[in-house]
Design a protein around this motif. Structure first.
Motif, PDB file in Angstrom:
ATOM      1  N   ARG A 186      27.571-103.363 -27.125  1.00 44.70           N
ATOM      2  CA  ARG A 186      26.751-102.294 -28.479  1.00 44.70           C
ATOM      3  C   ARG A 186      27.401-102.876 -30.373  1.00 44.70           C
ATOM      4  NH1 ARG A 186      23.463 -99.105 -26.291  1.00 44.70           N
ATOM      5  NH2 ARG A 186      22.748-100.859 -25.907  1.00 44.70           N
ATOM      6  N   GLY A 187      28.681-104.023 -29.680  1.00 45.63           N
ATOM      7  CA  GLY A 187      28.958-104.527 -31.485  1.00 45.63           C
ATOM      8  C   GLY A 187      27.431-104.812 -32.115  1.00 45.63           C
ATOM      9  N   LEU A 189      24.083-104.011 -31.685  1.00 44.46           N
ATOM     10  CA  LEU A 189      23.599-103.090 -32.559  1.00 44.46           C
ATOM     11  C   LEU A 189      24.104-102.238 -34.008  1.00 44.46           C
ATOM     12  CD1 LEU A 189      22.976-101.546 -29.159  1.00 44.46           C
ATOM     13  CD2 LEU A 189      21.111-102.527 -30.652  1.00 44.46           C
ATOM     14  N   ALA A 190      25.450-102.518 -33.679  1.00 48.21           N
ATOM     15  CA  ALA A 190      26.467-101.876 -35.003  1.00 48.21           C
ATOM     16  C   ALA A 190      26.158-103.016 -35.739  1.00 48.21           C
ATOM     17  CB  ALA A 190      28.409-101.947 -34.141  1.00 48.21           C
ATOM     18  N   ARG A 192      23.794-104.833 -36.628  1.00 51.52           N
ATOM     19  CA  ARG A 192      22.219-104.215 -36.827  1.00 51.52           C
ATOM     20  C   ARG A 192      21.878-103.379 -38.091  1.00 51.52           C
ATOM     21  NH1 ARG A 192      18.247-102.058 -32.798  1.00 51.52           N
ATOM     22  NH2 ARG A 192      19.962-100.494 -33.078  1.00 51.52           N
ATOM     23  N   ASP A 193      22.649-102.194 -36.812  1.00 60.49           N
ATOM     24  CA  ASP A 193      22.364-100.652 -37.973  1.00 60.49           C
ATOM     25  C   ASP A 193      23.341-100.814 -39.466  1.00 60.49           C
ATOM     26  OD1 ASP A 193      21.403 -99.965 -36.310  1.00 60.49           O
ATOM     27  OD2 ASP A 193      21.909 -98.144 -35.721  1.00 60.49           O
ATOM     28  N   ASP A 194      24.587-101.375 -39.048  1.00 67.12           N
ATOM     29  CA  ASP A 194      25.589-100.978 -40.868  1.00 67.12           C
ATOM     30  C   ASP A 194      26.574-102.463 -40.943  1.00 67.12           C
ATOM     31  OD1 ASP A 194      27.224-100.699 -43.006  1.00 67.12           O
ATOM     32  OD2 ASP A 194      27.044 -98.279 -43.066  1.00 67.12           O
ATOM     33  N   ALA A 197      30.340-101.024 -41.716  1.00 68.30           N
ATOM     34  CA  ALA A 197      30.545-100.080 -41.007  1.00 68.30           C
ATOM     35  C   ALA A 197      31.013-100.301 -39.777  1.00 68.30           C
ATOM     36  CB  ALA A 197      29.789 -99.383 -40.459  1.00 68.30           C
ATOM     37  N   ALA A 198      30.647-101.672 -38.990  1.00 69.31           N
ATOM     38  CA  ALA A 198      31.163-102.290 -38.216  1.00 69.31           C
ATOM     39  C   ALA A 198      32.149-102.864 -38.922  1.00 69.31           C
ATOM     40  CB  ALA A 198      30.247-103.165 -37.863  1.00 69.31           C
ATOM     41  N   ILE A 203      35.065-105.115 -35.775  1.00 70.13           N
ATOM     42  CA  ILE A 203      34.035-105.629 -35.384  1.00 70.13           C
ATOM     43  C   ILE A 203      34.629-106.647 -36.429  1.00 70.13           C
ATOM     44  CG2 ILE A 203      31.963-106.068 -34.785  1.00 70.13           C
ATOM     45  CD1 ILE A 203      31.760-103.521 -34.015  1.00 70.13           C
TER      46      ILE A 203
ATOM     47  N   TYR B  75      37.951-106.084 -40.985  1.00 66.45           N
ATOM     48  CA  TYR B  75      37.851-105.909 -39.541  1.00 66.45           C
ATOM     49  C   TYR B  75      39.877-106.282 -39.568  1.00 66.45           C
ATOM     50  CZ  TYR B  75      37.488-111.041 -37.963  1.00 66.45           C
ATOM     51  OH  TYR B  75      38.092-112.194 -38.420  1.00 66.45           O
ATOM     52  N   PHE B  86      33.377 -93.878 -44.729  1.00 61.96           N
ATOM     53  CA  PHE B  86      32.502 -93.773 -45.845  1.00 61.96           C
ATOM     54  C   PHE B  86      32.172 -92.576 -46.955  1.00 61.96           C
ATOM     55  CE2 PHE B  86      32.521 -97.498 -43.363  1.00 61.96           C
ATOM     56  CZ  PHE B  86      32.833 -98.331 -44.336  1.00 61.96           C
ATOM     57  N   PHE B  92      26.623 -95.864 -37.157  1.00 69.33           N
ATOM     58  CA  PHE B  92      25.160 -96.856 -36.902  1.00 69.33           C
ATOM     59  C   PHE B  92      24.517 -95.633 -36.316  1.00 69.33           C
ATOM     60  CE2 PHE B  92      29.378 -98.461 -35.755  1.00 69.33           C
ATOM     61  CZ  PHE B  92      29.212 -99.306 -36.690  1.00 69.33           C
ATOM     62  N   PRO B  93      23.181 -95.612 -37.543  1.00 66.07           N
ATOM     63  CA  PRO B  93      21.761 -94.467 -37.293  1.00 66.07           C
ATOM     64  C   PRO B  93      21.463 -94.194 -35.986  1.00 66.07           C
ATOM     65  CG  PRO B  93      21.506 -95.672 -39.430  1.00 66.07           C
ATOM     66  CD  PRO B  93      23.401 -96.228 -38.734  1.00 66.07           C
ATOM     67  N   LEU B  95      21.846 -95.882 -33.297  1.00 69.74           N
ATOM     68  CA  LEU B  95      22.966 -95.904 -31.799  1.00 69.74           C
ATOM     69  C   LEU B  95      23.303 -94.272 -31.571  1.00 69.74           C
ATOM     70  CD1 LEU B  95      25.578 -98.419 -32.513  1.00 69.74           C
ATOM     71  CD2 LEU B  95      23.404 -98.699 -31.348  1.00 69.74           C
ATOM     72  N   VAL B 103      31.489 -97.694 -30.126  1.00 71.56           N
ATOM     73  CA  VAL B 103      31.458 -99.339 -30.529  1.00 71.56           C
ATOM     74  C   VAL B 103      33.354 -99.699 -31.010  1.00 71.56           C
ATOM     75  CG1 VAL B 103      30.823-100.227 -32.038  1.00 71.56           C
ATOM     76  CG2 VAL B 103      29.619 -99.381 -30.857  1.00 71.56           C
ATOM     77  N   HIS B 106      35.894-100.634 -28.941  1.00 70.79           N
ATOM     78  CA  HIS B 106      35.897-102.085 -29.023  1.00 70.79           C
ATOM     79  C   HIS B 106      36.760-103.212 -29.531  1.00 70.79           C
ATOM     80  CE1 HIS B 106      34.545-106.245 -31.012  1.00 70.79           C
ATOM     81  NE2 HIS B 106      35.955-105.836 -31.446  1.00 70.79           N
TER      82      HIS B 106
END
Lengths: 315, 254
Positions: A186-187, A189-190, A192-194, A197-198, A203, B75, B86, B92-93, B95, B103, B106
Motif C-alpha cells: 500500500r506504500g 499507492l501512498a 503516489r497520492d501524497d 504525507a507518506a 515511508i 521518515y 498537516f 491519501f485521497p 485510498l 499504510v 508500515h
C-alpha cells in the motif's frame, strides 16, 4: 486473486501449460499476434507498477526492454553454443530460460543505476530523464559493433513459444498484484497520492520508488528477451521513444493503477493495428484518431468502472 | 532532570538573510500537552518543520528521547516516534479510510517484498493482525462505518480525525498537530478539544499543538510557548500567558 493468490498462480500456470499444446494447431500469423499480445501485457503491467501504482511517470520502458533483448540474444547467440554444444529439447528450453533471466537481471540492475539518482525528481522532470535514458541506450547499441551496430542482432533462434509467453505474462500480473495488495505494498499507492504525507508516515519514498523501478525494469527485460526470440532479429530502431510511448498509452488507456484495465488495453492496442491492416496506409491515422477519441471520452481509462461511492454524511 | 522527551537546544534557522527562528530553547516532557502560539509569520510552522525534519537547523540541535534527530529525514524521525498531522489535511485521497490507516502500520511490519510474493503463514498472520489493529483504531474513533470510503469523500471533521488516527497508527510517543482547529466551527472545536485530550490520555503520549485559536489552546494546554519574530517571548501556564504584558502587546491585544 486477492484472496487466494497462490491458488490463482498455480491454476493459471497449469492453464498456460495446457494452452501451449494448442499452439501447433494455430495459424502462424494468429500465433504471432497472440505472442505479441502476451509480450505487450508483460510490458504494460510492469510499467503500470511505476506509472500507475507508484505515480512516477517513466518514459524509459523501451530502454529496459532493449537491454533485456540484447542481453538475452547475446547469450543464446554467443555464450550458449560454447557452453552447451549440440543442445536440443529440454536443454534449449533451459538455455532460453537462463537467457531471459539474464536479460531481466541486467535490465533490473540498469533500473537501480538509473533509478537511484533520477528518482529524486518528480513529474515532468522524471519523465524527461527516463526519456533521455531510453535514447542513450538506443544510441549506445547503435554504436557497439560487437552487438551489430545499426543492423542489430540477426539469426536469433525462435525460442519464444506460447508456453513461455503465458508463463511470464502470468508471473508479471501475479508479482505486481501480490505486491500492491499487501500492507507493505500500500506504500506504493501512498507515495503516489501524497509523497510528503507518506514520508510523515515513516515511508522511505526513495526505497519504494526504486523497488517499483527495479521490478518493472526486470519484467521489461524479460519482455525484451521474449521479443528478440520471437522476431529472430532485433535492432536499435525497434526500441525507440515510440515504443515507450506505445506502452505508456496502454497504461493510460487501461486506467492507471488498474491492472485488469491495463491488460485489456494491451490486448486491444495490439490487435487494433492488425485489424486495421486492410485499410493499408490509413491504418495509423485511424489508430491515432481512435486513441484521441478514446482519451476524450474516457479520460479515467477505458476500463475503469469504479465510481466514487457517495459519502455517508454523519449528522 | 532528564525527563524531557523532546529538547530543542539553541536552534536557529536562517533562509538567506532572514532569521526565521532564533536561538530557540524549548522542551516537552513525556505525556505533556504543550501549545505553541504566535502571530502570523512568527515562525510556528518553521519550528514544526524543524522538529519533523522538513528543515534542518542552521545552528543548534534537536534531541528526541536522548537521540539527536536534527539531521534525519522525515521518515526516520517518524520511526523514532514523532508523528504529525498537516495544516491543510494531507490524507491519501484515493485510498480507502482503512488503507490510509493500514499504510501507517508500515513501520512495524516484519514482512516486506519477498513475503508479499511468497504469501506464507507468517505473512497471512501479520496481515490479519494489522487488519485487526486498524479496525480497533477505527472503532475507537468511530470511523469503522466509513472503512471502505475513499478518504477524499469523508466530511471535513472526519478527515481531521482520520489524519490523527493515521498518525497514531505509527505508534508515536509524541504527536504534533499543525493548526487542527483551522476551518472548524464552535461545536467542532469543542469536539476537537475533547478528542485531543482523549488521545493524550488513552495513548499516553505528548502532544505539541501549533494553533491560532485561543479558545482551543487556552482550554487544553498545560503549558504554552509564545513566538514572535522567531524569538520565544514567553512560556508558562495558560493563566500566566494570558496576563503576560509582552504577549498581550505582541499577540493577544488589549
Amino acid at each position: 486473486m486477492q484472496h487466494r493468490p497462490k491458488t490463482f498462480l498455480i491454476g493459471a500456470l497449469a492453464c498456460a501449460l495446457g494452452t501451449s499444446f494448442l499452439a501447433p494447431y494455430l495459424n502462424p500469423y494468429y500465433l504471432d499476434v497472440i505472442l505479441t499480445v502476451g509480450i505487450n501485457i508483460v510490458l504494460a503491467v510492469s510499467l503500470n507498477l511505476v506509472n500507475g501504482y507508484t505515480g512516477q511517470f517513466s518514459l524509459g520502458h523501451a530502454g529496459f526492454m532493449a537491454i533485456g533483448a540484447y542481453a538475452s540474444a547475446a547469450f543464446t547467440l554467443f555464450a550458449a553454443p560454447a557452453i552447451f554444444p549440440n543442445a536440443n529439447g529440454w536443454v534449449t528450453q533451459a538455455v532460453f530460460f537462463l537467457a531471459l533471466l539474464l536479460g531481466g537481471g541486467i535490465a533490473a540492475a540498469a533500473g537501480i543505476v538509473v533509478g537511484a539518482p533520477s528518482l529524486r525528481l518528480k513529474g515532468d522532470y522524471l519523465a524527461i530523464v527516463t526519456l533521455g535514458f531510453g535514447e542513450i541506450i538506443r544510441v549506445l547499441l547503435r554504436n557497439v559493433d560487437s552487438l551489430g551496430g545499426a543492423l542489430g542482432l540477426n539469426g536469433i533462434p525462435f525460442y519464444t513459444n506460447l508456453f513461455w509467453v503465458a508463463v511470464w505474462a502470468i508471473l508479471t500480473i501475479y508479482v505486481v498484484l501480490a505486491l500492491v495488495h499487501s500492507t507493505f505494498g500500500r506504500g506504493f499507492l501512498a507515495v503516489r497520492d501524497d509523497e510528503v504525507a507518506a514520508e510523515a508516515m515513516g515511508i522511505n519514498t526513495t526505497r519504494y520508488k526504486i523497488i517499483a523501478f527495479v521490478v518493472s525494469a526486470f519484467f521489461a527485460g524479460i519482455a525484451g528477451g521474449l521479443y528478440g526470440h520471437l522476431k529472430s532479429s532485433i535492432d536499435p530502431k525497434g526500441f525507440d521513444f515510440m515504443r515507450s510511448i506505445e506502452i505508456v498509452v496502454m497504461v493510460i488507456l487501461g486506467g492507471m493503477a488498474n491492472t485488469r484495465g491495463v491488460i485489456l488495453a494491451a490486448i486491444l492496442l495490439t490487435l487494433l493495428p492488425e485489424v486495421l491492416r486492410p485499410v493499408a496506409e490509413y491504418r495509423m491515422v485511424i489508430y491515432s484518431l481512435l486513441l484521441i477519441i478514446l482519451m476524450l471520452t474516457r479520460p479515467q481509462g477505458l476500463f475503469s468502472f469504479r465510481s466514487n461511492r457517495p459519502s455517508v454524511r454523519t449528522p | 532532570m532528564n525527563c524531557h522527551l523532546l529538547k530543542l537546544d539553541a536552534c536557529t534557522i536562517r533562509f538567506g538573510g532572514l532569521t526565521a527562528v532564533s536561538n530557540l530553547d524549548f522542551q516537552i516532557k513525556a505525556n505533556e500537552l504543550v501549545g505553541l502560539i504566535g502571530p502570523n509569520g512568527a515562525g510556528k510552522t518553521t519550528v514544526f518543520n524543524l522538529i519533523t525534519g522538513v528543515y534542518q537547523p542552521t545552528e543548534g540541535r534537536i534531541e528526541f528521547d536522548g537521540h539527536s534527530i536534527s539531521r534525519l529525514e522525515p521518515y526516520q524521525i517518524t520511526s523514532h516516534g514523532i508523528a504529525r498531522t498537516f495544516q491543510n489535511i494531507r490524507l491519501f485521497p484515493s485510498l480507502s479510510v482503512f488503507d490510509n490507516v493500514r499504510v501507517a502500520f508500515h513501520l512495524h511490519l516484519l514482512s516486506g517484498v519477498s513475503h508479499a510474493w511468497w504469501r506464507g503463514k507468517a505473512f497471512a498472520q501479520e496481515e490479519k493482525e494489522v487488519s485487526d489493529q486498524v479496525m480497533e483504531l477505527l472503532r475507537i474513533f468511530q470511523l469503522e462505518n466509513h472503512r471502505d470510503l475513499f478518504a477524499k469523500n469523508l466530511p471535513y471533521g472526519d478527515q481531521r480525525r482520520l489524519e490523527i488516527v493515521r498518525a497514531l497508527a505509527t505508534r508515536p510517543r509524541m504527536l504534533l498537530l499543525d493548526e487542527p482547529a483551522a476551518g472548524m466551527n464552535a461545536t467542532e472545536k469543542l469536539q476537537l478539544m475533547n478528542l485531543i485530550q482523549f488521545v493524550k490520555d488513552k495513548f499516553q503520549i505528548s502532544v505539541l499543538l501549533v494553533e491560532h485559536d485561543m479558545q482551543v489552546v487556552m482550554g487544553i494546554c498545560q503549558r504554552i510557548a509564545v513566538l514572535d519574530y522567531g524569538i520565544k517571548i514567553a512560556e508558562g501556564s495558560p493563566d500566566q500567558i494570558r496576563s503576560d504584558p509582552k504577549v498581550i502587546e505582541a499577540y493577544l491585544g488589549e
